[in-house]
Design a protein around this motif. Structure first.
Motif, PDB file in Angstrom:
ATOM      1  N   LEU A 134       0.812  -1.222   0.000  1.00  0.00           N
ATOM      2  CA  LEU A 134       0.000   0.000   0.000  1.00  0.00           C
ATOM      3  C   LEU A 134       0.846   1.274   0.000  1.00  0.00           C
ATOM      4  O   LEU A 134       0.310   2.361  -0.246  1.00  0.00           O
ATOM      5  N   SER A 135       2.134   1.148   0.259  1.00  0.00           N
ATOM      6  CA  SER A 135       2.954   2.341   0.473  1.00  0.00           C
ATOM      7  C   SER A 135       3.037   3.242  -0.758  1.00  0.00           C
ATOM      8  O   SER A 135       3.061   4.476  -0.629  1.00  0.00           O
ATOM      9  N   THR A 136       3.061   2.668  -1.959  1.00  0.00           N
ATOM     10  CA  THR A 136       3.162   3.506  -3.161  1.00  0.00           C
ATOM     11  C   THR A 136       1.888   4.297  -3.386  1.00  0.00           C
ATOM     12  O   THR A 136       1.926   5.488  -3.726  1.00  0.00           O
ATOM     13  N   GLY A 143       1.209   7.788  -9.636  1.00  0.00           N
ATOM     14  CA  GLY A 143      -0.193   7.390  -9.589  1.00  0.00           C
ATOM     15  C   GLY A 143      -0.425   6.050 -10.259  1.00  0.00           C
ATOM     16  O   GLY A 143      -1.184   5.205  -9.750  1.00  0.00           O
ATOM     17  N   PHE A 144       0.207   5.825 -11.399  1.00  0.00           N
ATOM     18  CA  PHE A 144       0.055   4.559 -12.106  1.00  0.00           C
ATOM     19  C   PHE A 144       0.620   3.403 -11.281  1.00  0.00           C
ATOM     20  O   PHE A 144      -0.032   2.361 -11.103  1.00  0.00           O
ATOM     21  N   LEU A 145       1.828   3.571 -10.742  1.00  0.00           N
ATOM     22  CA  LEU A 145       2.437   2.518  -9.934  1.00  0.00           C
ATOM     23  C   LEU A 145       1.645   2.274  -8.651  1.00  0.00           C
ATOM     24  O   LEU A 145       1.454   1.137  -8.221  1.00  0.00           O
ATOM     25  N   GLY A 146       1.153   3.357  -8.039  1.00  0.00           N
ATOM     26  CA  GLY A 146       0.386   3.214  -6.809  1.00  0.00           C
ATOM     27  C   GLY A 146      -0.910   2.454  -7.007  1.00  0.00           C
ATOM     28  O   GLY A 146      -1.330   1.680  -6.139  1.00  0.00           O
ATOM     29  N   SER A 147      -1.551   2.653  -8.145  1.00  0.00           N
ATOM     30  CA  SER A 147      -2.791   1.930  -8.428  1.00  0.00           C
ATOM     31  C   SER A 147      -2.526   0.440  -8.598  1.00  0.00           C
ATOM     32  O   SER A 147      -3.284  -0.404  -8.101  1.00  0.00           O
ATOM     33  N   LEU A 148      -1.443   0.094  -9.293  1.00  0.00           N
ATOM     34  CA  LEU A 148      -1.104  -1.318  -9.479  1.00  0.00           C
ATOM     35  C   LEU A 148      -0.847  -2.016  -8.143  1.00  0.00           C
ATOM     36  O   LEU A 148      -1.335  -3.129  -7.907  1.00  0.00           O
ATOM     37  N   THR A 149      -0.097  -1.360  -7.260  1.00  0.00           N
ATOM     38  CA  THR A 149       0.200  -1.989  -5.968  1.00  0.00           C
ATOM     39  C   THR A 149      -1.038  -2.054  -5.082  1.00  0.00           C
ATOM     40  O   THR A 149      -1.181  -2.976  -4.274  1.00  0.00           O
ATOM     41  N   PHE A 150      -1.959  -1.088  -5.226  1.00  0.00           N
ATOM     42  CA  PHE A 150      -3.220  -1.169  -4.476  1.00  0.00           C
ATOM     43  C   PHE A 150      -4.016  -2.391  -4.921  1.00  0.00           C
ATOM     44  O   PHE A 150      -4.597  -3.097  -4.093  1.00  0.00           O
ATOM     45  N   PHE A 151      -4.073  -2.650  -6.224  1.00  0.00           N
ATOM     46  CA  PHE A 151      -4.804  -3.816  -6.717  1.00  0.00           C
ATOM     47  C   PHE A 151      -4.231  -5.103  -6.123  1.00  0.00           C
ATOM     48  O   PHE A 151      -4.971  -6.032  -5.778  1.00  0.00           O
TER      49      PHE A 151
END
Length: 452
Positions: free
Chosen positions: A246-248, A426-434
């Protein structure tokens, strides 16, 4: 009042307290760089961006000790005393000095860490697995009403003003200080939740434990031991698999928080091509931002029972809204607007500057921000509810350190470079959230997940 009614009452009071406090503070952050540029004093040499960088830098470091403070004095007093530091920072602008301005920045950074850790604790102990999503939405929507009232006042107070006078500044900041104090005292209306939980609920936070262990009769650990234990749990939680994933996405919320709360309003006010009302448009921009926040919080928080597809679609919608906003801002706002002098910038970007497009982008920024934050609050409260204070401290630690970095580079980077950083993170953070959401589903399949 029933136990469930008491918990719902606490969430609403929590939301209203933060609404009043952040009506003052978010309005202050939105206008302070513009106010500082208009301040006529050879004795003052402060920068709004530098102040915010200090606030979020201290905020980040202070999150390591915030769980211990909440353990020692409880979440209610923690929020009250932290709120007083917020009020003091706002009051500095009535007649600012460089030393008081930056001292206030340090103090409010410490207060912010304690305030948001206590808020997460109150949210978690007044929620169950079933209600955590709903309560996150209720709190977030009430909080974001703060963007409407303060910015509406700024619009009418500054309408037609090319230069912000000392009288304008004093009137605004005296009013904001009083509003902030009202929010502080509202926290005393929060009641201790009933210790019994229904089947869908979980254990109370360790910070709210009874004075003795009911199963063994063992005495409660000393306050010093509780504080040390809270600090150790926060450090251990930082390196868990769930929090690392979740950190990203948490870091991204820190970057975009900086952009919408401090940079974008300054950009709008600096655009001379918007005419003599450019300064007052900062207030309208804040209102449009607030409408997006409230809509997102309401639809994806309070109405979350209608969503049976998990949190991922909401985060994806937030990412699309932000990417569209960033693209339109790139076309509409001059590249040097974040660093323009008080007189503003006469430069034009790729299209003829449009007030309508600028305000639509504010709405999209708010909508996207609410998508990310409501889902992060929900998943962290869901996954770490038995250790809520350390979890929310880590959340705010990551978010605030990224906000501090963003406020630092906002003084130096042109607009298009700032937007590029937001797009990549934002793009990397969304992937890690998924990935984190998938982990939450697989590890809690026996919970009532579909109703969250």
């Amino acid at each position: 009042m029933s136990p469930d009614g008491k918990r719902s009452f606490n969430i609403v009071v929590l939301g209203f307290g933060f609404m009043f406090m952040f009506t003052a503070f978010q309005t202050c952050g939105n206008i302070e760089q513009t106010v500082i540029k208009s301040f006529n004093s050879t004795e003052f040499h402060g920068s709004g961006y530098s102040s915010m960088a200090i606030i979020y830098g201290v905020f980040s470091a202070s999150n390591l000790i915030a769980p211990s403070v909440v353990a020692l004095i409880g979440p209610q007093l923690s929020m009250f005393f932290s709120g007083l530091l917020y009020s003091g920072y706002i009051a500095v602008f009535i007649h600012p000095y460089t030393w008081s301005f930056y001292t206030g920045s340090v103090l409010v950074g410490i207060g912010a860490a304690v305030l948001w850790t206590a808020q997460g604790n109150v949210l978690a102990i007044n929620s169950s697995d079933v209600t955590i999503g709903r309560n996150s939405g209720i709190f977030w929507s009430l909080l974001q009403f703060s963007l409407l009232f303060g910015n509406l006042y700024i619009y009418f107070a500054w309408h037609g003003h090319v230069h912000i006078t000392d009288k304008d500044r004093r009137t605004v900041f005296i009013s904001l200080t009083v509003i902030s104090l009202v929010g502080c005292f509202l926290f005393f209306l929060i009641r201790k939740p009933h210790p019994d939980r229904d089947e869908s609920g979980g254990a109370e936070s360790q910070l709210q434990a009874e004075s003795t262990d009911s199963s063994s009769g063992a005495p409660r650990p000393s306050l010093r031991s509780q504080a040390l234990d809270a600090f150790v749990r926060a450090c251990k939680m930082f390196v868990t698999k769930e929090m690392l994933l979740l950190s990203t996405s948490i870091g991204y919320t820190g970057l975009e928080l900086t952009f919408y709360s401090g940079v974008y309003g300054t950009c709008i006010g600096a655009m001379t091509r918007f005419g003599k009302d450019a300064k007052s448009l900062i207030g309208i921009s804040g209102i449009c931002l607030g409408l997006g926040e409230i809509l997102g919080g309401g639809v994806f928080g309070m109405l979350n029972k209608c969503n049976r597809y998990g949190r991922n679609p909401v985060v994806l919608l937030g990412l699309v809204a932000h990417f569209l906003a960033f693209y339109l801002i790139l076309l509409n706002i001059a590249g040097d607007a974040p660093m323009a002098p008080e007189a503003g910038t006469d430069l034009q970007s790729y299209i003829t500057p449009s007030v309508g497009v600028a305000l639509f982008c504010s709405f999209l920024l708010g909508l996207g921000d609410s998508c990310f934050n409501t889902q992060l609050l929900s998943i962290i409260g869901f996954m770490f509810r038995d250790n809520s204070a350390p979890a929310f401290a880590v959340f705010k630690f990551i978010q605030s350190i990224m906000a501090a970095v963003a406020f630092f580079y906002s003084d130096y980077l042109l607009l298009h470079w700032q937007l590029l950083i937001l797009v990549l993170v934002g793009f990397l953070g969304s992937l890690t959230f998924f990935m984190a959401e998938s982990l939450a589903v697989s590890s809690r399949r026996d919970s009532d997940y579909d109703s969250i």
